[in-house]
Design a protein around this motif. Sequence first.
Motif, mmCIF file in Angstrom:
data_model
loop_
_atom_site.group_PDB
_atom_site.id
_atom_site.type_symbol
_atom_site.label_atom_id
_atom_site.label_comp_id
_atom_site.label_asym_id
_atom_site.label_seq_id
_atom_site.Cartn_x
_atom_site.Cartn_y
_atom_site.Cartn_z
ATOM 1 N N MET A 74 -25.496 32.965 -16.529
ATOM 2 C CA MET A 74 -26.675 33.322 -15.742
ATOM 3 C C MET A 74 -26.465 33.031 -14.253
ATOM 4 N N LYS A 75 -25.845 31.892 -13.955
ATOM 5 C CA LYS A 75 -25.574 31.564 -12.555
ATOM 6 C C LYS A 75 -24.627 32.582 -11.940
ATOM 7 N N ARG A 76 -23.633 32.996 -12.720
ATOM 8 C CA ARG A 76 -22.677 33.974 -12.219
ATOM 9 C C ARG A 76 -23.361 35.312 -11.945
ATOM 10 N N LEU A 77 -24.297 35.682 -12.827
ATOM 11 C CA LEU A 77 -25.032 36.929 -12.632
ATOM 12 C C LEU A 77 -25.897 36.860 -11.376
ATOM 13 N N ARG A 78 -26.580 35.744 -11.181
ATOM 14 C CA ARG A 78 -27.408 35.580 -9.989
ATOM 15 C C ARG A 78 -26.571 35.637 -8.715
ATOM 16 N N ARG A 79 -25.410 34.991 -8.791
ATOM 17 C CA ARG A 79 -24.523 35.001 -7.634
ATOM 18 C C ARG A 79 -24.050 36.426 -7.331
ATOM 19 N N TRP A 80 -23.714 37.150 -8.395
ATOM 20 C CA TRP A 80 -23.261 38.531 -8.216
ATOM 21 C C TRP A 80 -24.366 39.393 -7.630
ATOM 22 N N LEU A 81 -25.596 39.200 -8.110
ATOM 23 C CA LEU A 81 -26.724 39.977 -7.600
ATOM 24 C C LEU A 81 -26.985 39.659 -6.131
ATOM 25 N N LEU A 82 -26.886 38.370 -5.775
ATOM 26 C CA LEU A 82 -27.102 37.979 -4.390
ATOM 27 C C LEU A 82 -26.042 38.576 -3.464
ATOM 28 N N TRP A 83 -24.790 38.530 -3.927
ATOM 29 C CA TRP A 83 -23.715 39.120 -3.124
ATOM 30 C C TRP A 83 -23.888 40.631 -2.988
ATOM 31 N N THR A 84 -24.282 41.286 -4.065
ATOM 32 C CA THR A 84 -24.514 42.728 -4.027
ATOM 33 C C THR A 84 -25.635 43.066 -3.064
ATOM 34 N N PHE A 85 -26.710 42.295 -3.127
ATOM 35 C CA PHE A 85 -27.848 42.504 -2.234
ATOM 36 C C PHE A 85 -27.439 42.299 -0.778
ATOM 37 N N ALA A 86 -26.663 41.254 -0.515
ATOM 38 C CA ALA A 86 -26.215 40.960 0.849
ATOM 39 C C ALA A 86 -25.313 42.073 1.383
#
Length: 231
Positions: free
Chosen positions: A1-13
Motif C-alpha cells: 500500500m505504501k508503494r502504491l501511494r508513493r507511485w501515485l504521488l510521483w505520478t501526480f507530481a
Amino acid sequence: MKRLRRWLLWTFAILILISIIPVLVFRWVPPPTSAVMISRTLLEAKQQDYQWVPLTQMSADLPLAVVAAEDQKFPDHFGFDIRAIKDAVEQHAQGGRLRGASTLTQQVARNLFLWQGRSLLRKGLEAWLTVLLELFWSKERILEVYLNIAETGKQTFGVQAASRKFFSRPASAVTREQAALLAAVLPNPLRFQANRPSAYVLKRRNEILGQMAQLGGRSYLKGILPVAYLQ
C-alpha cells in the motif's frame, strides 16, 4: 500500500510538472502552433495561416475590442467570471440553452493546449491550465497570445493573418471599426466573415463599438497594458 501511494504521488507530481513546463515556456516563447490549429490541419489537410506578432505591433483597439466583446471583467478576475458562470447555469436551469461563460484566459488554455469537447476531463484540465496561466503569465501576455492564436476565419488564425487577409493591412494599422468587426466574428469565425459581414455581424460590430466607448476606450486597459501602448 505504501508503494502504491508513493507511485501515485510521483505520478501526480510528474503530471503537474508536465503541465507547468509548457505554460512557463510559452510565457516568453511565441507558440509555434496551437491544439486548434493542429486539429484543423489534420481535419482539412490544409495549411493554416498563422502569423505571430507582438502585442505592441497590434492596434491598441484590438485588445480593447476582444475584451469588450468576450470578457469585460478580464482586467479584474483571476481566470473565471463567477457571476457569468452563475448566470449561465441559472438560465439553463430555467429552460434556456446552455451558453458559454468562458473568459479569455479559459479560451487561451483550451485553444492552445486542449482538444474541443465538453467532457468533464477536458473541463477539469481547462480549469487547471487557466489557474496556471493566471499564476505564471501577466494579463498582457494572455491578451497577446489570445490575439495571436484565436481562430479568425477559415484557415486563418490571429489578428495579423486576419488583418492582412480581410483588410489588406497589418494588425498595427486596423481601425477601431475593423477591430470591432474582427471581435464580432470570434464566436463562430467559420460561419461569420469579417470581409463579407452579414447584417448580424454588422449589428454585433456596432454593439461592440458601443461597449468599447462605454468602458472608457483604451484607458480601460491601462492597469494591465503599458500606458504608452494605449495612447
